[in-house]
Write a protein that holds these residues in place. Sequence first.
Motif, PDB file in Angstrom:
ATOM      1  N   THR A  36      74.894  20.482 -75.752  1.00  0.00           N
ATOM      2  CA  THR A  36      75.109  19.292 -76.677  1.00  0.00           C
ATOM      3  C   THR A  36      77.018  18.956 -77.047  1.00  0.00           C
ATOM      4  N   THR A  79      79.650  14.073 -78.337  1.00  0.00           N
ATOM      5  CA  THR A  79      78.157  14.115 -78.229  1.00  0.00           C
ATOM      6  C   THR A  79      77.750  13.919 -79.810  1.00  0.00           C
ATOM      7  N   SER A 125      73.517   8.195 -72.042  1.00  0.00           N
ATOM      8  CA  SER A 125      72.977   9.616 -71.920  1.00  0.00           C
ATOM      9  C   SER A 125      73.369  10.259 -70.648  1.00  0.00           C
ATOM     10  N   TRP A 166      74.739  14.154 -71.489  1.00  0.00           N
ATOM     11  CA  TRP A 166      74.161  15.382 -70.462  1.00  0.00           C
ATOM     12  C   TRP A 166      73.832  15.435 -69.803  1.00  0.00           C
ATOM     13  N   TRP A 197      70.307  17.277 -69.408  1.00  0.00           N
ATOM     14  CA  TRP A 197      69.867  16.997 -69.272  1.00  0.00           C
ATOM     15  C   TRP A 197      68.606  17.502 -69.555  1.00  0.00           C
ATOM     16  N   ARG A 237      67.833  17.171 -73.128  1.00  0.00           N
ATOM     17  CA  ARG A 237      68.602  16.144 -74.292  1.00  0.00           C
ATOM     18  C   ARG A 237      67.068  16.361 -75.084  1.00  0.00           C
TER      19      ARG A 237
END
Length: 151
Positions: free
Chosen positions: A12, A16, A119, A123, A128, A131
Amino acid sequence: MHNSIREFEDWTDQATKQMLNNLVERKRKFDRAKKMHVYTLWLAVFTAFCFLYYLTQAVLEPYSYSFGAMFSVYVSHSVHLYLTVFIGGLFGGVKVLHQLKEKKEKEYQDLRKEIIDRSKDLWKEEAWKMRHRVFDKMKSQFDINLYHGSK
């Protein structure tokens, strides 16, 4: 920045994390506005109920034989006017706090939906797959649902 958000690992990025921190701050502001609205609403309702009970006991029942007598007794005590203005002000304050609460909720929901919509950009690749940990932590610690865009 909140420690739990700071603890998110390298999957992250800093931008973010800052967005999530802003989301948490907006959620807290919305919750505070919601509490103030509810407390003021209950105070206004309770005060109005007590004042109407007092008026029933002190003015309406003893002088029910004549509207003129009731009106005369009501107007002759200045405390009745002050309490009426105070209760009217409380209900006006409830309306203002309701509008403030709605504004804070809109800001919070807009940012939350923006994070959900973006999103895929926030990510990428390996992040991803991770997340869901961020989403779970946001749900469990801050009661913020990032899985779905609707309330």
